[in-house]
Motif scaffolding. Structure first.
Motif, PDB file in Angstrom:
ATOM      1  N   GLY A  47       0.828  -1.198   0.000  1.00 46.15           N
ATOM      2  CA  GLY A  47       0.000   0.000   0.000  1.00 46.15           C
ATOM      3  C   GLY A  47       0.865   1.251   0.000  1.00 46.15           C
ATOM      4  N   SER A  48       0.464   2.237  -0.795  1.00 47.69           N
ATOM      5  CA  SER A  48       1.201   3.490  -0.867  1.00 47.69           C
ATOM      6  C   SER A  48       0.198   4.624  -1.066  1.00 47.69           C
ATOM      7  N   VAL A  49       0.468   5.764  -0.469  1.00 45.02           N
ATOM      8  CA  VAL A  49      -0.390   6.927  -0.654  1.00 45.02           C
ATOM      9  C   VAL A  49       0.250   7.814  -1.717  1.00 45.02           C
ATOM     10  N   ILE A  50      -0.440   7.960  -2.839  1.00 53.35           N
ATOM     11  CA  ILE A  50       0.050   8.828  -3.912  1.00 53.35           C
ATOM     12  C   ILE A  50      -0.492  10.227  -3.667  1.00 53.35           C
ATOM     13  N   THR A  51       0.405  11.211  -3.673  1.00 53.75           N
ATOM     14  CA  THR A  51       0.017  12.607  -3.487  1.00 53.75           C
ATOM     15  C   THR A  51       0.286  13.375  -4.775  1.00 53.75           C
ATOM     16  N   CYS A  52      -0.759  13.986  -5.318  1.00 52.73           N
ATOM     17  CA  CYS A  52      -0.637  14.732  -6.566  1.00 52.73           C
ATOM     18  C   CYS A  52       0.168  16.010  -6.344  1.00 52.73           C
ATOM     19  N   PRO A  53       1.180  16.252  -7.161  1.00 51.65           N
ATOM     20  CA  PRO A  53       1.981  17.464  -7.000  1.00 51.65           C
ATOM     21  C   PRO A  53       1.254  18.721  -7.501  1.00 51.65           C
ATOM     22  N   HIS A  54       0.148  18.538  -8.182  1.00 52.39           N
ATOM     23  CA  HIS A  54      -0.590  19.674  -8.740  1.00 52.39           C
ATOM     24  C   HIS A  54      -1.673  20.193  -7.799  1.00 52.39           C
ATOM     25  N   CYS A  55      -2.409  19.267  -7.133  1.00 52.54           N
ATOM     26  CA  CYS A  55      -3.525  19.702  -6.290  1.00 52.54           C
ATOM     27  C   CYS A  55      -3.438  19.178  -4.853  1.00 52.54           C
ATOM     28  N   ALA A  56      -2.433  18.365  -4.563  1.00 49.40           N
ATOM     29  CA  ALA A  56      -2.177  17.795  -3.232  1.00 49.40           C
ATOM     30  C   ALA A  56      -3.213  16.761  -2.793  1.00 49.40           C
ATOM     31  N   THR A  57      -4.031  16.259  -3.716  1.00 52.72           N
ATOM     32  CA  THR A  57      -4.940  15.172  -3.375  1.00 52.72           C
ATOM     33  C   THR A  57      -4.108  13.930  -3.059  1.00 52.72           C
ATOM     34  N   ALA A  58      -4.425  13.275  -1.959  1.00 54.19           N
ATOM     35  CA  ALA A  58      -3.705  12.069  -1.560  1.00 54.19           C
ATOM     36  C   ALA A  58      -4.681  10.902  -1.534  1.00 54.19           C
ATOM     37  N   LYS A  59      -4.276   9.786  -2.134  1.00 52.43           N
ATOM     38  CA  LYS A  59      -5.141   8.613  -2.171  1.00 52.43           C
ATOM     39  C   LYS A  59      -4.315   7.354  -1.962  1.00 52.43           C
ATOM     40  N   SER A  60      -4.837   6.468  -1.124  1.00 55.05           N
ATOM     41  CA  SER A  60      -4.175   5.196  -0.868  1.00 55.05           C
ATOM     42  C   SER A  60      -4.449   4.246  -2.025  1.00 55.05           C
ATOM     43  N   GLU A  61      -3.396   3.625  -2.541  1.00 56.11           N
ATOM     44  CA  GLU A  61      -3.505   2.695  -3.667  1.00 56.11           C
ATOM     45  C   GLU A  61      -2.702   1.441  -3.351  1.00 56.11           C
ATOM     46  N   THR A  62      -3.103   0.340  -3.964  1.00 56.29           N
ATOM     47  CA  THR A  62      -2.356  -0.909  -3.851  1.00 56.29           C
ATOM     48  C   THR A  62      -1.438  -1.023  -5.058  1.00 56.29           C
ATOM     49  N   MET A  63      -0.164  -1.264  -4.805  1.00 54.83           N
ATOM     50  CA  MET A  63       0.818  -1.337  -5.889  1.00 54.83           C
ATOM     51  C   MET A  63       0.824  -2.720  -6.517  1.00 54.83           C
ATOM     52  N   PRO A  64       0.995  -2.787  -7.838  1.00 55.02           N
ATOM     53  CA  PRO A  64       1.147  -4.093  -8.476  1.00 55.02           C
ATOM     54  C   PRO A  64       2.506  -4.682  -8.095  1.00 55.02           C
ATOM     55  N   THR A  65       2.577  -5.997  -7.989  1.00 55.88           N
ATOM     56  CA  THR A  65       3.836  -6.640  -7.620  1.00 55.88           C
ATOM     57  C   THR A  65       4.596  -7.145  -8.834  1.00 55.88           C
ATOM     58  N   ASP A  66       3.932  -7.180  -9.988  1.00 55.43           N
ATOM     59  CA  ASP A  66       4.548  -7.779 -11.176  1.00 55.43           C
ATOM     60  C   ASP A  66       4.859  -6.781 -12.283  1.00 55.43           C
ATOM     61  N   ALA A  67       4.616  -5.497 -12.057  1.00 53.97           N
ATOM     62  CA  ALA A  67       4.866  -4.492 -13.088  1.00 53.97           C
ATOM     63  C   ALA A  67       4.948  -3.116 -12.447  1.00 53.97           C
ATOM     64  N   CYS A  68       5.626  -2.200 -13.130  1.00 49.64           N
ATOM     65  CA  CYS A  68       5.668  -0.808 -12.681  1.00 49.64           C
ATOM     66  C   CYS A  68       4.467  -0.075 -13.260  1.00 49.64           C
ATOM     67  N   GLN A  69       3.955   0.879 -12.518  1.00 48.94           N
ATOM     68  CA  GLN A  69       2.833   1.679 -12.997  1.00 48.94           C
ATOM     69  C   GLN A  69       3.393   3.016 -13.476  1.00 48.94           C
ATOM     70  N   PHE A  70       3.358   3.218 -14.778  1.00 49.18           N
ATOM     71  CA  PHE A  70       3.957   4.407 -15.372  1.00 49.18           C
ATOM     72  C   PHE A  70       3.042   5.621 -15.338  1.00 49.18           C
ATOM     73  N   PHE A  71       1.728   5.403 -15.317  1.00 45.59           N
ATOM     74  CA  PHE A  71       0.783   6.514 -15.326  1.00 45.59           C
ATOM     75  C   PHE A  71      -0.208   6.362 -14.185  1.00 45.59           C
ATOM     76  N   TYR A  72      -0.673   7.510 -13.693  1.00 46.36           N
ATOM     77  CA  TYR A  72      -1.690   7.529 -12.643  1.00 46.36           C
ATOM     78  C   TYR A  72      -2.525   8.778 -12.843  1.00 46.36           C
ATOM     79  N   GLU A  73      -3.835   8.606 -12.885  1.00 42.91           N
ATOM     80  CA  GLU A  73      -4.722   9.754 -13.042  1.00 42.91           C
ATOM     81  C   GLU A  73      -5.210  10.194 -11.669  1.00 42.91           C
ATOM     82  N   CYS A  74      -4.931  11.452 -11.337  1.00 33.73           N
ATOM     83  CA  CYS A  74      -5.318  12.008 -10.046  1.00 33.73           C
ATOM     84  C   CYS A  74      -6.841  12.055  -9.950  1.00 33.73           C
ATOM     85  N   THR A  75      -7.375  11.598  -8.820  1.00 34.88           N
ATOM     86  CA  THR A  75      -8.820  11.619  -8.620  1.00 34.88           C
ATOM     87  C   THR A  75      -9.312  13.001  -8.213  1.00 34.88           C
ATOM     88  N   GLY A  76      -8.394  13.900  -7.880  1.00 34.73           N
ATOM     89  CA  GLY A  76      -8.782  15.252  -7.496  1.00 34.73           C
ATOM     90  C   GLY A  76      -8.890  16.197  -8.675  1.00 34.73           C
TER      91      GLY A  76
END
Length: 75
Positions: A4-33
């Motif tokens: 588990g990791s909390v991603i914090t958007c550098p643009h709006c500071a929205t923070a959301k807890s996400e589960t990381m994949p164990t078999d691949a890197c996640q190159f993109f993430y769309e901010c929910t804020g």
């Protein structure tokens, strides 16, 4: 291994807890804020390493000396 990791958007500071994949890197993430599409910073392998509270599983394994670093981030 922490999945588990909390991603914090550098643009709006929205923070959301996400589960990381164990078999691949996640190159993109769309901010929910603000809807901004985040990409890894230069030198980082994924959005969790750039904006998360915990680095991705392959980097965690590499730092702990484990053999799980052979994934997309190890090397």
């Amino acid at each position: 291994m922490i999945l588990g990791s909390v991603i914090t958007c550098p643009h709006c500071a929205t923070a959301k807890s996400e589960t990381m994949p164990t078999d691949a890197c996640q190159f993109f993430y769309e901010c929910t804020g603000c809807g901004e599409r985040l990409r890894p910073k230069a030198g980082d392998c994924c959005v969790f390493c750039s904006y998360g509270s915990v680095p991705c599983p392959p980097i965690q394994a590499e730092r702990s000396g484990g053999s799980g670093a052979a994934g997309c981030c190890g090397g």
